[in-house]
Scaffold this active site. Structure first.
Site, PDB file in Angstrom:
ATOM      1  CE  LYS A   1      73.052  -7.010  50.354  1.00  0.00           C
ATOM      2  NZ  LYS A   1      73.006  -7.747  48.963  1.00  0.00           N
TER       3      LYS A   1
ATOM      4  CG  HIS B   1      69.742  -9.504  38.662  1.00  0.00           C
ATOM      5  ND1 HIS B   1      69.115  -8.353  39.184  1.00  0.00           N
ATOM      6  CD2 HIS B   1      70.702  -9.846  39.713  1.00  0.00           C
ATOM      7  CE1 HIS B   1      69.947  -7.639  40.355  1.00  0.00           C
ATOM      8  NE2 HIS B   1      70.993  -8.669  40.323  1.00  0.00           N
TER       9      HIS B   1
ATOM     10  NE  ARG C   1      78.401  -7.759  39.322  1.00  0.00           N
ATOM     11  CZ  ARG C   1      77.491  -7.552  40.113  1.00  0.00           C
ATOM     12  NH1 ARG C   1      75.924  -6.254  40.060  1.00  0.00           N
ATOM     13  NH2 ARG C   1      77.074  -7.768  41.611  1.00  0.00           N
TER      14      ARG C   1
ATOM     15  CB  SER D   1      70.013  -4.230  42.663  1.00  0.00           C
ATOM     16  OG  SER D   1      70.077  -4.766  42.187  1.00  0.00           O
TER      17      SER D   1
HETATM   18  P1  ADP Z   1      73.633 -10.703  46.295  1.00  0.00           P
HETATM   19  O1  ADP Z   1      72.467  -9.088  47.483  1.00  0.00           O
HETATM   20  O2  ADP Z   1      73.348 -11.505  46.844  1.00  0.00           O
HETATM   21  O3  ADP Z   1      74.994 -10.019  45.532  1.00  0.00           O
HETATM   22  P2  ADP Z   1      71.726  -9.695  43.906  1.00  0.00           P
HETATM   23  O4  ADP Z   1      70.861  -9.528  44.001  1.00  0.00           O
HETATM   24  O5  ADP Z   1      73.188  -7.876  44.528  1.00  0.00           O
HETATM   25  O6  ADP Z   1      72.310  -9.972  45.344  1.00  0.00           O
HETATM   26  O7  ADP Z   1      73.014 -10.178  42.540  1.00  0.00           O
HETATM   27  C1  ADP Z   1      72.333 -11.574  43.054  1.00  0.00           C
HETATM   28  C2  ADP Z   1      73.739 -12.723  42.024  1.00  0.00           C
HETATM   29  O8  ADP Z   1      73.135 -11.674  40.662  1.00  0.00           O
HETATM   30  C3  ADP Z   1      75.582 -11.870  42.514  1.00  0.00           C
HETATM   31  O9  ADP Z   1      75.501 -13.792  42.066  1.00  0.00           O
HETATM   32  C4  ADP Z   1      75.749 -11.466  41.809  1.00  0.00           C
HETATM   33  O10 ADP Z   1      76.925 -11.468  41.542  1.00  0.00           O
HETATM   34  C5  ADP Z   1      75.004 -11.140  40.369  1.00  0.00           C
HETATM   35  N1  ADP Z   1      74.952  -9.762  39.039  1.00  0.00           N
HETATM   36  C6  ADP Z   1      74.229  -8.968  40.147  1.00  0.00           C
HETATM   37  N2  ADP Z   1      74.537  -7.569  39.089  1.00  0.00           N
HETATM   38  C7  ADP Z   1      74.928  -8.193  38.027  1.00  0.00           C
HETATM   39  C8  ADP Z   1      74.930  -8.312  36.288  1.00  0.00           C
HETATM   40  N3  ADP Z   1      74.128  -6.308  36.104  1.00  0.00           N
HETATM   41  N4  ADP Z   1      75.036  -8.798  35.729  1.00  0.00           N
HETATM   42  C9  ADP Z   1      76.033  -9.950  36.395  1.00  0.00           C
HETATM   43  N5  ADP Z   1      75.211 -10.678  37.301  1.00  0.00           N
HETATM   44  C10 ADP Z   1      75.195  -9.878  38.339  1.00  0.00           C
END
Ligand code: ADP
Length: 159
Positions: free
Chosen positions: A41, A17, A90, A128
């Site tokens: 969630k 992130h 990703r 996460s």
């Molecule tokens: P959501 O539940 O909205 O997908 P996340 O917190 O999992 O929330 O992710 C928020 C955003 O960050 C999403 O667009 C996700 O694809 C991106 N994201 C999550 N992990 C990574 C990572 N390791 N590298 C790049 N982008 C990421």
């Protein structure tokens, strides 16, 4: 002033992130990282805890702030005057869901553009859920999350 919003669950924030936020902060005048309250969630950390971890891990970026909201991303974006939504891509596996969301958000507000950014390839396998699972079984997550998240994970596991 070009302001963008980066919404997500951030349960918890990872280096993946943060990589995306750093790229966005280079491109835009202001980036607001927003913890979306998603009732469907079940999260490990509360909205306040997730926002606090974001604030702490993004304080090296002067044009970045963190907040939270309850409702539609497009409404919050409009309320704060953001012209675009940042999302991270990703792998191909992210594409279908992100594509649907981007099109739906565009239908809801045609003035908002979704911008996809790719993290450094070392973060493409990071999410996460993996961090929560690793931490639960006392796996080492020091390469994947900032110091403040390590502290919160320790507190959660009662150590
Ligand atoms: P959501 O539940 O909205 O997908 P996340 O917190 O999992 O929330 O992710 C928020 C955003 O960050 C999403 O667009 C996700 O694809 C991106 N994201 C999550 N992990 C990574 C990572 N390791 N590298 C790049 N982008 C990421």
């Amino acid at each position: 002033m070009k302001k963008v919003i980066y919404p997500g669950t951030f349960d918890p924030v990872t280096f993946g992130h943060i990589d995306i936020v750093e790229r966005a902060s280079d491109l835009f005048d202001e980036v607001v990282v927003t913890v979306a309250k998603n009732p469907s969630k079940t999260c490990m950390f509360s909205v306040d805890e997730r926002t606090l971890m974001l604030k702490e891990s993004l304080k090296h970026l002067p044009n970045v702030t963190a907040d939270s909201f309850d409702g539609l991303v497009v409404d919050h974006a409009k309320a704060i005057g953001a012209l675009g939504i940042i999302r991270g891509l990703r792998a191909v596996s992210d594409f279908e869901y992100e594509f649907q969301m981007a099109l739906m958000n565009r239908k809801l507000n045609g003035e908002l553009t979704t911008i996809f950014l790719m993290p450094h390839e070392k973060y493409t396998y990071l999410n996460s859920t993996i961090i929560r699972n690793l931490a639960q079984f006392k796996g080492d997550v020091t390469d994947f999350v900032p110091e403040v998240v390590l502290e919160f994970l320790k507190k959660k596991s009662g150590k």
